[in-house]
Design an enzyme around this catalytic site. Sequence first.
Site, PDB file in Angstrom:
ATOM      1  N   TYR A 147       9.325  -2.247  14.100  1.00  0.00           N
ATOM      2  CA  TYR A 147       7.887  -3.200  13.902  1.00  0.00           C
ATOM      3  C   TYR A 147       7.053  -2.232  14.059  1.00  0.00           C
ATOM      4  O   TYR A 147       6.807  -1.724  14.888  1.00  0.00           O
ATOM      5  CB  TYR A 147       7.736  -4.442  14.860  1.00  0.00           C
ATOM      6  CG  TYR A 147       7.935  -5.624  13.981  1.00  0.00           C
ATOM      7  CD1 TYR A 147       7.120  -5.850  13.057  1.00  0.00           C
ATOM      8  CD2 TYR A 147       9.026  -6.602  14.251  1.00  0.00           C
ATOM      9  CE1 TYR A 147       7.202  -6.854  12.273  1.00  0.00           C
ATOM     10  CE2 TYR A 147       9.153  -7.817  13.639  1.00  0.00           C
ATOM     11  CZ  TYR A 147       8.136  -8.068  12.470  1.00  0.00           C
ATOM     12  OH  TYR A 147       8.045  -9.220  11.604  1.00  0.00           O
ATOM     13  N   LYS A 166       7.017   2.317 -10.664  1.00  0.00           N
ATOM     14  CA  LYS A 166       6.812   2.275 -12.185  1.00  0.00           C
ATOM     15  C   LYS A 166       6.927   3.983 -12.743  1.00  0.00           C
ATOM     16  O   LYS A 166       7.668   4.607 -12.438  1.00  0.00           O
ATOM     17  CB  LYS A 166       5.706   1.582 -12.914  1.00  0.00           C
ATOM     18  CG  LYS A 166       5.939   0.044 -12.314  1.00  0.00           C
ATOM     19  CD  LYS A 166       4.744  -0.927 -12.971  1.00  0.00           C
ATOM     20  CE  LYS A 166       4.481  -2.177 -11.942  1.00  0.00           C
ATOM     21  NZ  LYS A 166       5.489  -3.327 -12.233  1.00  0.00           N
ATOM     22  N   THR A 172       1.592   0.178  -7.801  1.00  0.00           N
ATOM     23  CA  THR A 172       3.195   0.130  -7.519  1.00  0.00           C
ATOM     24  C   THR A 172       3.627   1.467  -7.587  1.00  0.00           C
ATOM     25  O   THR A 172       2.802   2.305  -7.870  1.00  0.00           O
ATOM     26  CB  THR A 172       3.713  -0.608  -8.518  1.00  0.00           C
ATOM     27  OG1 THR A 172       3.654  -0.057  -9.775  1.00  0.00           O
ATOM     28  CG2 THR A 172       3.465  -1.914  -8.412  1.00  0.00           C
ATOM     29  N   ASP A 182      -6.411  -1.842 -11.227  1.00  0.00           N
ATOM     30  CA  ASP A 182      -4.676  -1.961 -10.714  1.00  0.00           C
ATOM     31  C   ASP A 182      -4.010  -0.875 -11.647  1.00  0.00           C
ATOM     32  O   ASP A 182      -3.845  -1.305 -12.831  1.00  0.00           O
ATOM     33  CB  ASP A 182      -4.438  -3.409 -11.114  1.00  0.00           C
ATOM     34  CG  ASP A 182      -2.846  -3.689 -10.775  1.00  0.00           C
ATOM     35  OD1 ASP A 182      -2.237  -2.703 -10.737  1.00  0.00           O
ATOM     36  OD2 ASP A 182      -2.638  -4.829 -10.809  1.00  0.00           O
ATOM     37  N   ARG A 193      10.299   0.873  -4.665  1.00  0.00           N
ATOM     38  CA  ARG A 193       9.995  -0.300  -4.841  1.00  0.00           C
ATOM     39  C   ARG A 193       8.828  -0.459  -3.800  1.00  0.00           C
ATOM     40  O   ARG A 193       9.022  -0.722  -2.539  1.00  0.00           O
ATOM     41  CB  ARG A 193      10.769  -1.266  -4.912  1.00  0.00           C
ATOM     42  CG  ARG A 193      10.290  -2.733  -5.462  1.00  0.00           C
ATOM     43  CD  ARG A 193      11.948  -3.454  -5.826  1.00  0.00           C
ATOM     44  NE  ARG A 193      12.099  -2.884  -6.976  1.00  0.00           N
ATOM     45  CZ  ARG A 193      11.704  -3.060  -8.328  1.00  0.00           C
ATOM     46  NH1 ARG A 193      10.553  -3.926  -8.470  1.00  0.00           N
ATOM     47  NH2 ARG A 193      12.044  -2.478  -9.286  1.00  0.00           N
ATOM     48  N   GLU A 234       3.389  -3.033  13.223  1.00  0.00           N
ATOM     49  CA  GLU A 234       2.169  -3.775  12.648  1.00  0.00           C
ATOM     50  C   GLU A 234       0.797  -3.191  13.207  1.00  0.00           C
ATOM     51  O   GLU A 234       0.922  -2.423  14.314  1.00  0.00           O
ATOM     52  CB  GLU A 234       2.004  -5.184  13.049  1.00  0.00           C
ATOM     53  CG  GLU A 234       2.762  -6.263  12.403  1.00  0.00           C
ATOM     54  CD  GLU A 234       2.384  -7.689  12.781  1.00  0.00           C
ATOM     55  OE1 GLU A 234       1.401  -7.947  13.608  1.00  0.00           O
ATOM     56  OE2 GLU A 234       3.670  -8.557  12.733  1.00  0.00           O
TER      57      GLU A 234
HETATM   58  N1  PLP Z   1      -0.034  -5.265 -11.238  1.00  0.00           N
HETATM   59  C1  PLP Z   1       0.318  -4.877 -12.653  1.00  0.00           C
HETATM   60  C2  PLP Z   1      -0.505  -4.448 -13.456  1.00  0.00           C
HETATM   61  C3  PLP Z   1       1.763  -5.094 -12.952  1.00  0.00           C
HETATM   62  O1  PLP Z   1       2.234  -4.957 -14.023  1.00  0.00           O
HETATM   63  C4  PLP Z   1       2.778  -5.761 -11.818  1.00  0.00           C
HETATM   64  C5  PLP Z   1       4.124  -5.745 -12.087  1.00  0.00           C
HETATM   65  O2  PLP Z   1       4.639  -5.851 -12.987  1.00  0.00           O
HETATM   66  C6  PLP Z   1       2.130  -5.884 -10.639  1.00  0.00           C
HETATM   67  C7  PLP Z   1       1.014  -5.595 -10.276  1.00  0.00           C
HETATM   68  C8  PLP Z   1       3.063  -6.563  -9.656  1.00  0.00           C
HETATM   69  O3  PLP Z   1       3.954  -5.491  -8.893  1.00  0.00           O
HETATM   70  P1  PLP Z   1       5.215  -6.056  -7.993  1.00  0.00           P
HETATM   71  O4  PLP Z   1       6.210  -6.498  -8.743  1.00  0.00           O
HETATM   72  O5  PLP Z   1       5.740  -4.543  -7.331  1.00  0.00           O
HETATM   73  O6  PLP Z   1       4.472  -6.989  -7.014  1.00  0.00           O
END
Ligand code: PLP
Length: 474
Positions: A65, A274, A271, A242, A280, A67
């Site tokens: 843990y 990808k 993320t 994002d 992940r 945190e």
């Molecule tokens: N943001 C975007 C632009 C995405 O395409 C995705 C997933 O497809 C996410 C966030 C979410 O990612 P996660 O599945 O790791 O939570």
Amino acid sequence: MPELNAESTAFRAALEVVRSVEPRIADAIAQELTDQRESLKLIASENYASPAVLLAMGNWLSDKYAEGTIGRRFYAGCQNVDAVESIAVEHAKALFGAPYAYVQPHSGIDANLVAYWAILADRVEVPYLKKFEKRQINDLTDAEWAELRQAFGNQRLLGMSLDAGGHLTHGFRPNISGKMFDQRSYGVDMATGQIDYAALRETAREFKPAVIVGGYSAYPRKVNFATLREIADEVGATFMVDMAHFAGLVAGGVFTGDFNPIPHAHIVTTTTHKSLRGPRGGAVFCQPELSAQVDRGCPMVLGGPLPHVMAAKAIAFAEARRPEFSTYAQQIVTNSQALAEGLLKRGVRLVSGGTDNHLVLIDVHPFGITGRQAEQALLDSGIVTNRNAIPQDPNGAWYTSGIRIGTPALTSRGLGVAEMDQIAELIHNVLSATTPAEGSKAKFNLDPALADRISKQATELLAPFPLYPSVDLG
Ligand code: PLP
């Protein structure tokens, strides 16, 4: 017997240990490798992490843990987690040229939640505490707290519409972000399929959002983040990007200047699994003035950090700092453009007429079928894709009129331009042979012999490009 290499030895030993407790789990893990090796994976959001990334996750770091943040934990004995998280942060900052990195988010959705609450803390909580002359929220009276909670709920967010390629976490009602924010969307110019920056500016002027979100899941073009920042500044919004989908293209130096979000956004989320090809997980990058708020991610919206996954993120960031990763990132786009070209020359309609990034969005409407029918017909033919809405989709978000395809995974396997043209041929053959079943948006007709033939061709195409060639499970 020839000596086994380190990867094969490690994975075989791990499976043996797992098998001794629950053989069905060992079987499923081994079968997943077989299935992935045999599948023509065109899912734009998936990839293949390296053996080093995978192995960094399978250990006792998971037991801790931790945190809190590096050096400031709510638990004792976190010295090794501190080391792991520090190394991950060091590589992340260097890779993206970011002033601050937070590598604890468990996923992209979690990273976005961390970012939203950091923005809300900065824009709402801090000014309210100042107004009430209180140091922290626990010092507020019930009436003051009620007023602050109202203010949290009164913020506006402007993000890309779902049918133009935005993500549910960009303020849509089924996601918590849509319940937190009053959301409005920007879309694309229907003639070009590209973001209409003038319309976006108009909407921002009129709507006056607290947050403008850039980034997408299914938009095949570059985004001009310098322009979006200019618009955000004009209306006094915090600019968040994002980059979950295209982080690998930023890391690999394919998206630079106006198209690299890091220097332009106040806060950037991603993320790591990808196009970045890591484990992940998620991460947040920000300007120094937001860092203290970002650090509150756990326990505000995140459970305890996953130290084993942070270890794997460190490995992935380190791998992405190597020159080979830039070559890989460039090849993702070269392949995507070759795939687009191959489809276009066979008469397939693409949203925006092509691609600048790792993905291509096919409009299947001219084939007389829905995205749902196309997705299953392709899957029956050994080609793994996913259906996706297209701008102003007449079939809505469930059946859709689009198929999204992406090249990060196949590029990791080593496929190149010549194979992309062959894949375009296979896709075109399937789509032109598929017809809708009477009265259904899901059922379709496709000659099983043709599906079978294409499936074999897909397998043959993959044969010279073994997946995880260093891993022999025996
Ligand atoms: N943001 C975007 C632009 C995405 O395409 C995705 C997933 O497809 C996410 C966030 C979410 O990612 P996660 O599945 O790791 O939570």
